[in-house]
Design a protein around this motif. Structure first.
Motif, short mmCIF file in Angstrom:
data_model
loop_
_atom_site.label_atom_id
_atom_site.label_comp_id
_atom_site.label_asym_id
_atom_site.label_seq_id
_atom_site.Cartn_x
_atom_site.Cartn_y
_atom_site.Cartn_z
N MET A 45 0.84 -1.20 0.00
CA MET A 45 0.00 0.00 0.00
C MET A 45 0.87 1.25 0.00
O MET A 45 1.86 1.33 0.73
N ARG A 46 0.54 2.21 -0.86
CA ARG A 46 1.25 3.49 -0.85
C ARG A 46 0.54 4.40 0.14
O ARG A 46 -0.60 4.77 -0.06
N LEU A 47 1.22 4.73 1.23
CA LEU A 47 0.61 5.52 2.30
C LEU A 47 1.07 6.97 2.22
O LEU A 47 2.25 7.27 2.42
N VAL A 48 0.15 7.85 1.92
CA VAL A 48 0.44 9.29 1.90
C VAL A 48 -0.25 9.92 3.10
O VAL A 48 -1.46 9.76 3.30
N ILE A 49 0.53 10.61 3.92
CA ILE A 49 0.00 11.24 5.13
C ILE A 49 0.16 12.75 4.99
O ILE A 49 1.28 13.26 4.86
N ALA A 50 -0.96 13.45 5.00
CA ALA A 50 -0.98 14.91 4.85
C ALA A 50 -1.19 15.55 6.22
O ALA A 50 -2.18 15.27 6.89
N ILE A 51 -0.26 16.41 6.61
CA ILE A 51 -0.33 17.04 7.92
C ILE A 51 -0.27 18.55 7.77
O ILE A 51 0.70 19.10 7.26
N ASP A 52 -1.34 19.22 8.19
CA ASP A 52 -1.43 20.67 8.08
C ASP A 52 -1.53 21.31 9.46
O ASP A 52 -1.86 20.66 10.45
N GLY A 53 -1.26 22.62 9.48
CA GLY A 53 -1.41 23.35 10.72
C GLY A 53 -0.60 24.64 10.68
O GLY A 53 0.25 24.82 9.81
N PRO A 54 -0.87 25.55 11.61
CA PRO A 54 -0.15 26.83 11.65
C PRO A 54 1.26 26.68 12.18
O PRO A 54 1.66 25.61 12.64
N ALA A 55 2.02 27.77 12.12
CA ALA A 55 3.42 27.78 12.57
C ALA A 55 3.53 27.39 14.04
O ALA A 55 2.72 27.80 14.87
N ALA A 56 4.53 26.56 14.34
CA ALA A 56 4.87 26.15 15.72
C ALA A 56 3.76 25.36 16.41
O ALA A 56 3.69 25.33 17.63
N SER A 57 2.92 24.70 15.62
CA SER A 57 1.85 23.88 16.21
C SER A 57 2.37 22.52 16.63
O SER A 57 1.68 21.78 17.34
N GLY A 58 3.58 22.19 16.20
CA GLY A 58 4.16 20.88 16.50
C GLY A 58 4.10 19.93 15.34
O GLY A 58 4.56 18.79 15.43
N LYS A 59 3.55 20.38 14.21
CA LYS A 59 3.36 19.48 13.07
C LYS A 59 4.67 19.00 12.47
O LYS A 59 4.75 17.87 11.97
N GLY A 60 5.71 19.84 12.52
CA GLY A 60 6.99 19.46 11.92
C GLY A 60 7.64 18.31 12.67
O GLY A 60 8.02 17.29 12.07
N THR A 61 7.76 18.46 13.98
CA THR A 61 8.35 17.40 14.81
C THR A 61 7.51 16.14 14.74
O THR A 61 8.05 15.03 14.61
N LEU A 62 6.19 16.30 14.79
CA LEU A 62 5.28 15.16 14.71
C LEU A 62 5.44 14.44 13.37
O LEU A 62 5.50 13.20 13.32
N SER A 63 5.55 15.20 12.29
CA SER A 63 5.68 14.61 10.96
C SER A 63 6.96 13.79 10.84
O SER A 63 6.98 12.71 10.25
N GLN A 64 8.05 14.32 11.40
CA GLN A 64 9.32 13.60 11.36
C GLN A 64 9.23 12.28 12.12
O GLN A 64 9.74 11.25 11.66
N LYS A 65 8.58 12.30 13.28
CA LYS A 65 8.43 11.07 14.07
C LYS A 65 7.57 10.06 13.33
O LYS A 65 7.86 8.86 13.34
N ILE A 66 6.50 10.53 12.70
CA ILE A 66 5.61 9.63 11.96
C ILE A 66 6.34 9.01 10.77
O ILE A 66 6.25 7.81 10.52
N ALA A 69 9.56 8.54 10.41
CA ALA A 69 10.56 7.58 10.89
C ALA A 69 9.89 6.28 11.33
O ALA A 69 10.40 5.17 11.04
N HIS A 70 8.76 6.37 12.00
CA HIS A 70 8.06 5.18 12.51
C HIS A 70 7.57 4.29 11.37
O HIS A 70 7.68 3.06 11.45
N TYR A 71 7.04 4.91 10.31
CA TYR A 71 6.46 4.12 9.20
C TYR A 71 7.44 3.92 8.04
O TYR A 71 7.09 3.32 7.02
N GLY A 72 8.67 4.40 8.19
CA GLY A 72 9.67 4.22 7.16
C GLY A 72 9.35 4.96 5.87
O GLY A 72 9.60 4.46 4.76
N LEU A 73 8.82 6.18 6.01
CA LEU A 73 8.43 6.98 4.85
C LEU A 73 9.32 8.20 4.69
O LEU A 73 9.91 8.68 5.65
N LYS A 74 9.42 8.70 3.46
CA LYS A 74 10.13 9.94 3.21
C LYS A 74 9.30 11.09 3.77
O LYS A 74 8.07 11.03 3.79
N HIS A 75 9.98 12.15 4.22
CA HIS A 75 9.28 13.29 4.81
C HIS A 75 9.63 14.58 4.08
O HIS A 75 10.79 14.80 3.72
#
Length: 211
Positions: A1-22, A24-30
């Motif tokens: 399965m090709r898994l595309v995860i779209a993460i949106d949000g305003p500046a400093a909401s934590g989305k960047g750090t969260l996206s990197q962790k996600i 790394a966990h699922y073995g996907l490019k970020h």
């Protein structure tokens, strides 16, 4: 399965750090799509070019190499402010969205974070998250990030800048910042990054099982 995860949000909401962790966990490019706008802004600033000429900015955007962006180099506050100004230009957005969609089409999938991923860049992504937090919490996070890099900062000024940027991002006519209709909302105001990651992982795992 090709898994595309779209993460949106305003500046400093934590989305960047969260996206990197996600990723790394699922073995996907970020891809932090905000960096692509910063890369354009830096190129303009480095060349002493104006920030209000859409033709010039669009040409620079078409030449940006998403694989060569360096986060530390682009994290400067002035570059962020400049990026917010050119991000309202439709032709700049069009050029970068095309590049971002190419990234999302990678074999196996990818995690993209930004402000219009679920609404514009990847509207068909099976997983969409909208990560938010109060302006005050976001200002405090950004303040401590800057201090951690050994730089000085004014928390009150950061808060003022965040509110101006929110208004600009949410009020623009082209691709305004807003949750996709089918996005899962995640308010991280009172969450640690670990708690936010667990909440996001639970959402993603349910979608992955369904697909």
């Amino acid at each position: 399965m090709r898994l595309v995860i779209a993460i949106d949000g305003p500046a400093a909401s934590g989305k960047g750090t969260l996206s990197q962790k996600i990723a790394a966990h699922y073995g996907l490019k970020h891809l932090d799509t905000g960096l692509s706008y910063r890369a354009v802004a830096k190129a303009l600033l480095d060349k002493g070019l104006t920030l209000d000429d859409e033709d010039i900015a669009a040409q620079v955007a078409k030449a940006v190499d998403l694989g060569a962006m360096k986060r530390e180099e682009l994290a400067v506050h002035a570059i962020g402010e400049a990026a917010s100004k050119i991000a309202v230009m439709p032709r700049v957005r069009q050029a970068l969205v095309e590049k971002q969609r190419e990234f999302a089409s990678l074999a196996g999938g990818a995690v993209l974070d930004g402000r219009d991923i679920g609404t514009v860049v990847c509207p068909d992504a099976p997983v969409k998250l909208y990560v938010s937090a109060s302006p005050e919490v976001r200002a405090k996070r950004r303040y401590h990030e800057i201090l951690a890099r050994g730089n000085e900062a004014d928390e009150a000024q950061i808060l003022a800048d965040i509110k101006v940027r929110d208004e600009r991002d949410m009020g623009r006519s082209d691709s305004p910042l807003k949750p996709a209709k089918d996005a899962h909302l995640l308010d991280t105001s009172k969450m640690t990054i670990e708690a936010a990651f667990e909440a996001a992982k639970n959402i993603i795992d349910v979608v992955a099982i369904k697909n």
